[in-house]
Motif scaffolding. Structure first.
Motif, mmCIF file in Angstrom:
data_model
loop_
_atom_site.group_PDB
_atom_site.id
_atom_site.type_symbol
_atom_site.label_atom_id
_atom_site.label_comp_id
_atom_site.label_asym_id
_atom_site.label_seq_id
_atom_site.Cartn_x
_atom_site.Cartn_y
_atom_site.Cartn_z
ATOM 1 N N SER A 153 -46.565 27.092 7.613
ATOM 2 C CA SER A 153 -45.447 27.417 8.232
ATOM 3 C C SER A 153 -45.578 29.728 7.684
ATOM 4 O O SER A 153 -44.963 30.349 8.724
ATOM 5 N N SER A 154 -45.326 29.517 6.450
ATOM 6 C CA SER A 154 -44.542 30.546 5.695
ATOM 7 C C SER A 154 -45.702 31.801 5.836
ATOM 8 O O SER A 154 -45.274 32.872 5.662
ATOM 9 N N PHE A 155 -46.449 31.816 6.888
ATOM 10 C CA PHE A 155 -47.554 32.593 6.684
ATOM 11 C C PHE A 155 -48.242 32.684 8.143
ATOM 12 O O PHE A 155 -49.094 33.282 7.623
ATOM 13 N N LYS A 156 -47.017 32.017 8.985
ATOM 14 C CA LYS A 156 -47.678 32.820 9.989
ATOM 15 C C LYS A 156 -46.670 33.750 10.130
ATOM 16 O O LYS A 156 -45.521 33.960 9.908
ATOM 17 N N TYR A 205 -43.951 37.037 1.762
ATOM 18 C CA TYR A 205 -43.626 36.439 0.487
ATOM 19 C C TYR A 205 -42.718 38.702 0.410
ATOM 20 O O TYR A 205 -42.382 37.854 -1.008
ATOM 21 N N ALA A 206 -42.903 39.132 0.396
ATOM 22 C CA ALA A 206 -42.622 40.017 -0.196
ATOM 23 C C ALA A 206 -41.638 40.617 0.766
ATOM 24 O O ALA A 206 -40.730 41.092 0.275
ATOM 25 N N ASP A 207 -41.403 40.331 2.656
ATOM 26 C CA ASP A 207 -40.374 40.255 3.391
ATOM 27 C C ASP A 207 -38.951 39.761 2.817
ATOM 28 O O ASP A 207 -37.774 40.218 3.626
ATOM 29 N N ILE A 208 -39.246 38.550 2.413
ATOM 30 C CA ILE A 208 -38.005 38.518 2.330
ATOM 31 C C ILE A 208 -37.084 38.784 1.059
ATOM 32 O O ILE A 208 -35.924 38.239 0.703
ATOM 33 N N MET A 261 -32.366 37.596 -2.955
ATOM 34 C CA MET A 261 -33.198 36.952 -3.580
ATOM 35 C C MET A 261 -33.251 36.653 -4.719
ATOM 36 O O MET A 261 -32.978 35.672 -5.501
ATOM 37 N N THR A 262 -32.840 37.474 -5.275
ATOM 38 C CA THR A 262 -33.327 37.573 -6.678
ATOM 39 C C THR A 262 -31.778 37.370 -7.549
ATOM 40 O O THR A 262 -31.898 36.653 -8.545
ATOM 41 N N THR A 263 -30.828 37.470 -6.754
ATOM 42 C CA THR A 263 -29.954 37.299 -7.244
ATOM 43 C C THR A 263 -29.560 35.808 -7.321
ATOM 44 O O THR A 263 -28.638 34.719 -8.309
ATOM 45 N N TRP A 264 -30.120 35.243 -6.314
ATOM 46 C CA TRP A 264 -29.913 34.274 -5.971
ATOM 47 C C TRP A 264 -30.252 32.952 -7.035
ATOM 48 O O TRP A 264 -30.161 31.824 -7.144
ATOM 49 N N MET A 317 -39.181 29.565 6.764
ATOM 50 C CA MET A 317 -39.653 29.136 5.604
ATOM 51 C C MET A 317 -39.790 29.531 4.939
ATOM 52 O O MET A 317 -40.721 28.699 3.412
ATOM 53 N N THR A 318 -40.202 30.529 4.459
ATOM 54 C CA THR A 318 -40.808 31.172 2.590
ATOM 55 C C THR A 318 -39.667 31.179 2.284
ATOM 56 O O THR A 318 -39.589 30.697 0.946
ATOM 57 N N GLY A 319 -38.397 31.171 2.174
ATOM 58 C CA GLY A 319 -37.341 31.027 1.786
ATOM 59 C C GLY A 319 -37.197 29.434 1.143
ATOM 60 O O GLY A 319 -36.891 29.196 -0.097
ATOM 61 N N SER A 320 -37.861 28.889 2.315
ATOM 62 C CA SER A 320 -37.472 26.924 1.379
ATOM 63 C C SER A 320 -38.715 26.987 0.799
ATOM 64 O O SER A 320 -38.419 26.100 -0.157
#
Length: 293
Positions: free
Chosen positions: A51-54, A76-79, A85-88, A261-264
């Protein structure tokens, strides 16, 4: 050849054939059950990854479509643009590595004392200490927060490190493994002039690699997935971990299911990698803990 001997040999062959057939049938049923159980566990994760690719409108279609019509690799680039995300991830990796190292060190060191050093009240103290495992964190969560806040550690990474760097479970796990190592090894080392510190470092630690790996994987996973600790203690956005940051991200982008989904996937992937590379030691450590040598 006597008739009775031939009859008994034939009966024995039929008995072995029936036993072999039952054995193969049992293995087949077991394999089918394990395969179905594995599919039950892995299918949700597989659906999340796919789903992360949809696109958003493809994720909750009826009937379910497993594969995207067009792979959205840019998710995966947009997230990284939509979130911090880098800090987290940096905060989570730092806390997980430091806590894992400290808990493995303190747990193995204390376990050596309980297993190999004889002192008055040792067994009673160990039982009382291990008994703290049964006390839920919610019972002392508020006093703990007030204590750390009183010394100025609230909203710092050190608060999370102090919360999780010392645990009774690690002491229990390592002591059970140390008890399985023959006492004669320690006695021989003492005769050769080694101190207790050198016995711990040169003999006990190298022998307990599987148990250490098990404790490290469990601790790393628990620290990585911890949500309540960062939620209570880390209020500054630049200190947030992946679990806390992802929760905030979901609140902001609650309709962007592809990004969620990508973040998950990014939050789960490191744990999966750690377990894949350490599963051999993990299984070996759990299997041998508590076995007498």
């Amino acid at each position: 050849m006597p008739l009775g001997h031939g009859t008994s040999a034939s009966a024995a062959r039929r008995h072995r054939a029936r036993r072999s057939a039952k054995h193969h049938l049992g293995r087949f049923v077991r394999d089918v059950f394990l395969l179905a159980l594995s599919a039950f566990v892995l299918l949700p994760f597989a659906w999340m990854v796919l789903s992360s690719f949809k696109r958003n409108n493809e994720i909750f279609t009826t009937p379910i479509t497993w594969f995207p019509e067009e792979w959205q690799w840019h998710n995966y680039a947009d997230i990284w643009v939509k979130s911090d995300m880098t800090t987290w991830l940096g905060n989570t990796v730092l806390l997980a590595v430091v806590v894992t190292f400290l808990q493995v060190f303190t747990g193995s060191f204390a376990a050596y004392g309980f297993s190999r050093i004889r002192f008055p009240g040792r067994d009673f103290l160990f039982i009382v200490y291990i008994g703290t495992i049964s006390v839920p964190w919610q019972a002392y969560m508020i006093p703990q927060f007030k204590m750390l806040s009183a010394v100025g550690l609230s909203d710092t990474r050190l608060s999370i490190i102090l919360l999780q760097a010392f645990g009774a479970f690690g002491v229990f796990l390592m002591k059970q493994f140390y008890d399985s190592i023959p006492e004669e090894l320690s006695e021989a080392a003492r005769i050769d002039g080694l101190s207790e510190y050198k016995i711990y470092y040169r003999i006990m630690l190298p022998l307990s690699i599987p148990s250490i790996a098990s404790l490290a994987i469990i601790t790393f996973t628990n620290t990585w997935n911890d949500y309540m600790g960062p939620l209570i203690y880390l209020r500054s956005p630049d200190l947030w971990t992946i679990q806390l940051g992802l929760k905030t991200f979901i609140g902001q982008y609650n309709a962007d299911y592809a990004a969620i989904m990508t973040g998950s996937v990014l939050s789960v992937l490191p744990i999966a990698v750690v377990f894949v590379f350490g599963q051999r030691y993990f299984v070996q450590g759990i299997a041998t803990t508590g076995m007498k040598g």
